[in-house]
Design a protein around this motif. Sequence first.
Motif, PDB file in Angstrom:
ATOM      1  N   MET A  80      -8.724   5.248  -8.061  1.00 32.48           N
ATOM      2  CA  MET A  80      -7.581   5.118  -7.167  1.00 32.48           C
ATOM      3  C   MET A  80      -7.991   5.609  -5.787  1.00 32.48           C
ATOM      4  SD  MET A  80      -4.000   7.077  -7.951  1.00 32.48           S
ATOM      5  CE  MET A  80      -4.598   8.719  -7.493  1.00 32.48           C
ATOM      6  N   GLY A  81      -7.935   4.734  -4.792  1.00 33.66           N
ATOM      7  CA  GLY A  81      -8.285   5.114  -3.436  1.00 33.66           C
ATOM      8  C   GLY A  81      -7.040   5.297  -2.587  1.00 33.66           C
ATOM      9  N   ALA A  82      -7.248   5.453  -1.298  1.00 30.00           N
ATOM     10  CA  ALA A  82      -6.107   5.674  -0.410  1.00 30.00           C
ATOM     11  C   ALA A  82      -6.482   5.263   1.003  1.00 30.00           C
ATOM     12  CB  ALA A  82      -5.697   7.140  -0.431  1.00 30.00           C
ATOM     13  N   GLN A  83      -5.472   5.226   1.849  1.00 30.03           N
ATOM     14  CA  GLN A  83      -5.670   4.934   3.253  1.00 30.03           C
ATOM     15  C   GLN A  83      -4.979   6.035   4.045  1.00 30.03           C
ATOM     16  OE1 GLN A  83      -3.428   1.634   4.953  1.00 30.03           O
ATOM     17  NE2 GLN A  83      -5.389   0.648   5.382  1.00 30.03           N
ATOM     18  N   LEU A  84      -5.726   6.581   5.015  1.00 30.45           N
ATOM     19  CA  LEU A  84      -5.138   7.644   5.826  1.00 30.45           C
ATOM     20  C   LEU A  84      -4.855   7.082   7.217  1.00 30.45           C
ATOM     21  CD1 LEU A  84      -6.349  11.290   5.899  1.00 30.45           C
ATOM     22  CD2 LEU A  84      -5.753  10.156   8.022  1.00 30.45           C
ATOM     23  N   VAL A  85      -3.653   7.294   7.681  1.00 30.87           N
ATOM     24  CA  VAL A  85      -3.305   6.905   9.048  1.00 30.87           C
ATOM     25  C   VAL A  85      -3.010   8.188   9.809  1.00 30.87           C
ATOM     26  CG1 VAL A  85      -1.762   5.544  10.499  1.00 30.87           C
ATOM     27  CG2 VAL A  85      -2.274   4.780   8.175  1.00 30.87           C
ATOM     28  N   ASN A  86      -3.848   8.466  10.828  1.00 26.11           N
ATOM     29  CA  ASN A  86      -3.631   9.730  11.538  1.00 26.11           C
ATOM     30  C   ASN A  86      -2.749   9.514  12.757  1.00 26.11           C
ATOM     31  OD1 ASN A  86      -5.268   8.815  13.617  1.00 26.11           O
ATOM     32  ND2 ASN A  86      -7.089   9.898  12.856  1.00 26.11           N
ATOM     33  N   THR A  87      -2.441  10.621  13.435  1.00 27.83           N
ATOM     34  CA  THR A  87      -1.458  10.557  14.520  1.00 27.83           C
ATOM     35  C   THR A  87      -1.998   9.791  15.717  1.00 27.83           C
ATOM     36  OG1 THR A  87      -2.239  12.735  15.162  1.00 27.83           O
ATOM     37  CG2 THR A  87      -0.192  12.652  13.937  1.00 27.83           C
ATOM     38  N   ARG A  88      -3.336   9.562  15.734  1.00 31.66           N
ATOM     39  CA  ARG A  88      -3.900   8.749  16.821  1.00 31.66           C
ATOM     40  C   ARG A  88      -3.900   7.275  16.460  1.00 31.66           C
ATOM     41  NH1 ARG A  88      -9.543  11.051  17.998  1.00 31.66           N
ATOM     42  NH2 ARG A  88      -9.400  11.966  15.935  1.00 31.66           N
ATOM     43  N   GLY A  89      -3.283   6.966  15.307  1.00 28.04           N
ATOM     44  CA  GLY A  89      -3.188   5.562  14.899  1.00 28.04           C
ATOM     45  C   GLY A  89      -4.436   5.051  14.217  1.00 28.04           C
ATOM     46  N   GLN A  90      -5.418   5.935  13.992  1.00 27.91           N
ATOM     47  CA  GLN A  90      -6.635   5.499  13.310  1.00 27.91           C
ATOM     48  C   GLN A  90      -6.362   5.328  11.821  1.00 27.91           C
ATOM     49  OE1 GLN A  90      -8.962   8.885  14.520  1.00 27.91           O
ATOM     50  NE2 GLN A  90     -10.260   7.587  15.805  1.00 27.91           N
ATOM     51  N   ILE A 108      -1.000   9.744   4.281  1.00 34.01           N
ATOM     52  CA  ILE A 108      -1.952   9.148   3.343  1.00 34.01           C
ATOM     53  C   ILE A 108      -1.173   8.247   2.386  1.00 34.01           C
ATOM     54  CG2 ILE A 108      -1.908  11.147   1.757  1.00 34.01           C
ATOM     55  CD1 ILE A 108      -4.899  10.518   1.195  1.00 34.01           C
ATOM     56  N   ARG A 109      -1.652   6.999   2.270  1.00 31.24           N
ATOM     57  CA  ARG A 109      -1.037   6.053   1.334  1.00 31.24           C
ATOM     58  C   ARG A 109      -1.985   5.870   0.167  1.00 31.24           C
ATOM     59  NH1 ARG A 109       3.348   3.678   3.403  1.00 31.24           N
ATOM     60  NH2 ARG A 109       3.672   4.074   5.625  1.00 31.24           N
ATOM     61  N   VAL A 110      -1.607   6.409  -0.976  1.00 30.27           N
ATOM     62  CA  VAL A 110      -2.457   6.315  -2.160  1.00 30.27           C
ATOM     63  C   VAL A 110      -2.225   4.949  -2.794  1.00 30.27           C
ATOM     64  CG1 VAL A 110      -3.048   7.380  -4.363  1.00 30.27           C
ATOM     65  CG2 VAL A 110      -2.270   8.803  -2.465  1.00 30.27           C
ATOM     66  N   GLY A 111      -3.299   4.297  -3.176  1.00 32.01           N
ATOM     67  CA  GLY A 111      -3.194   2.943  -3.699  1.00 32.01           C
ATOM     68  C   GLY A 111      -2.810   2.901  -5.165  1.00 32.01           C
ATOM     69  N   GLY A 112      -2.986   1.749  -5.779  1.00 32.90           N
ATOM     70  CA  GLY A 112      -2.701   1.605  -7.203  1.00 32.90           C
ATOM     71  C   GLY A 112      -3.854   2.163  -8.010  1.00 32.90           C
ATOM     72  N   VAL A 113      -3.559   2.539  -9.245  1.00 30.23           N
ATOM     73  CA  VAL A 113      -4.625   3.039 -10.104  1.00 30.23           C
ATOM     74  C   VAL A 113      -5.133   1.847 -10.918  1.00 30.23           C
ATOM     75  CG1 VAL A 113      -2.951   3.898 -11.822  1.00 30.23           C
ATOM     76  CG2 VAL A 113      -5.278   4.808 -11.789  1.00 30.23           C
TER      77      VAL A 113
END
Lengths: 361, 255
Positions: A80-90, A108-113
Motif C-alpha cells: 500500500m503506497g501513498a501520495q503526499l501533497v505538501n503546503t507548497r503544492g508539491q 497524505i493520501r494512502v492508496g488502496g491495499v
Amino acid sequence: MNAIVEIVDAGLAVSVQDRGRMGYRNIGVPVSGALDPVLMAAANALVGSPSDAAVLEVGLSGPALKALSGTVRVGLSGEMGAQLVNTRGQMLKVAPWQTATLSPGDVIRVGGVAHGVGYVALSGGVQVPAQLGSRSTYLRAAIGGVQGRAPKAGDRLQCDAVRGDPWLEFCARAPWHHDTGPIRVILGPQEDYFTREAMENFLTRPYAVTRDMDRMGLRLEGERLAHNEKGAEIVSDGVAPGTIQVPANGQPIVLMADCQTSGGYPKIATVIRADLPRLAHLRPGDELRFVAVSHAEAAAALREQVRRLAEWVGTIQSFRPPGVIDEAALYGANLICGAVRGDEWNLHGVDLTLRFGAQHV
Amino acid sequence: MTIELAHPPARLLSVGDAAWTVEFGNGIDPAIHGRVLGFSSLLDTLSNDGRLDGVVEWVPTFRSVTVHFDPLRTDAMALHDLLAELARKSGSLSAAGCRWHVPVCFDADCAPDLDEVAAAKGMTRDEVVRLMTETVFTVYMLGFLPGFPYLGGLPEALDMPRLATPRKVVPPRSIAIAGRMCAAYPWESPGGWRLLGRTPVRLFDAANVRRPALLAPGDQVMWQAIDRDMFDALDRECAAGRFDLSSLLAGGESE
C-alpha cells in the motif's frame, strides 16, 4: 509533544487497532486487534513507535490524513503506497514500507491495499482513548476506536510530534514476506467429532476462500468435512482466533480477530499464532492447505517469526527524500538508502530514478 | 473414597498453540458447572498470587474453562500439566451471585415469536409469560456477544428448537429462548433464538470499568413483566444513563 492529524477522507474498511483487548473474553468481549500483528509492528517500527502502538488498519483503501499541528511521521506497511501533497503544492509518491513526514498543512493520501491488509502508523501511535484496556475497534458493541466507530472525515486523531530531524525518512531494505506453504494447525479441540475421511480431507485437500470474509471469520469451501455419529453440535465451549469450526454443512469457517468468545460447532483444528497473520491476506478464490504440527513446532515457528521480525526491523535505515530539500544538498550527501526504489519517488511527475536512484543501491 | 474418584477427571483439549480447554463434561448440568466455577475460582486465587505466569485470561463456559496463554512466555506442555493438576485439585462451587429482577415487555411488538411459541406448546400468551416470569434463571456463562448471558432453568414446557432460518437482525435487548436455554441479546445482531420479549435494561456498558457486563456466571435472574408505557419510560431513563442498575437487585441482597 502532541501532534494532531485530521481525517480528510476515511477510506474504506479502516479501523484503529492495536494488540487487542485481553482480559474480557469471560464476559463475551472479543479480542479484536490487528489482523496482522507482524505488519502492525513493522509500520510502528518505521515511525519509531512501540510494536503494539495503535495504528490504522486498512482493509480496502487507505485514509487521507492532514497534519494540523506538530510534525507527524507516517509509516506504511503492507502492499500500500501513498501520495503526499505538501503546503507548497508539491506531490510526492510514497512507497510502501517507508515513512513520510508531514508538516502542518501537509496531506497524505494512502492508496488502496493490493491484497489483505495494510497499516498506517503515526509517530507515537494513534492516541484515541483506550476502552477496556485497548484502543482496538469492535464495531458491533461500539467499543474502542474513535468513539466506538471507524474514523470519519473531520475526526482529529492525537499522536506524538516527531522528535529529532523532521527531514529524515525511514525505509526497510525489503518488504516483509510471510512464510509460505501449508497453513499450520494444531488439531482439536473436537477432532474426535469428525470421520476418519474428513480428517484426511482436511489435511490433504485444498480449501478455497469464499467471498464471505470479514474481521470475524473466513468461510472456506472444499471437500465436505463430515461429522461422525457425535453430530454437528456441541454445548458451546471456548474458541480463539484461528479456530476452524465446522457447522453441519461440512464447510469450515476460520475464526478471525473479532470472533465470538465461545461457539457451539465442533472445531476441527486451530491455526497456530505464527500463521494467523497470513490469513489476513487471502482473497476470494485463493486455495489453502492445512498441515498439523505439534505444540513444540508451533512455538518454534513463533519464536522464529519474532527473530525474523527483529532482523527486518534492523534493516530499517534513514534517508533524505528528494523534493523536500534543495537539489544541491541532495547531491552533496549520500542521501538515498538502498531500498528506495527510485520509481516510487516522483516530484511533480518527474521520474527521479534516472537522476538519483540506482547508483546508491 | 477420594475426591478425585467423586469427580470424573477433566480432559485437556488443544485450542491451537495459545489456549487449553479444561473440560469437565459435555452437558448443561449444575454439577459440571459447579466444577467450572470451582476451577475458575482456583485460577483467580493463583493469578492474584502471581502464580500463573504467561496466562492471559480464561473463559468459563457451561462445561469447561478455556485458558488463553502467551506461548512466548510460557511453555504449552508445562502449562498443560499444571492445569491438569489444578483440575484434579479444584473443588466445586455453587452459583452464589446476585439475584436480579429485570423488567421485560412481552407486548407483541417486543415479542415477535411469542404467539408461535404459545401455539406450538398449546398454551395462551399469558401462560407463556407466566412461566417466563415465575422461573428463576441461572447465568451459566457469558459469550457470543459482549455481555450476552446464557441462562439455564427454562421450563421443559417451553423447550423449542432454534429457528430453521436465523433472523438477520435481532433487536437489541431482546429476551430469547432456544432448547432449555434463555438469553438476552445486549446488541443488535443476527440470531436464531425465539424472541419472547424485550428489556429496556442495558446489559453491557464498556464505560463501566468495574463491571461492564451486568450479569456474571452464578447470578440469578427473574424477568418482571412491564407494559409498553413502562418499557418506553425505562428505555429513556436507561438511554440517558439515569437508570440505577442496583435497583434491579432483590431487596435485602443489595449491599
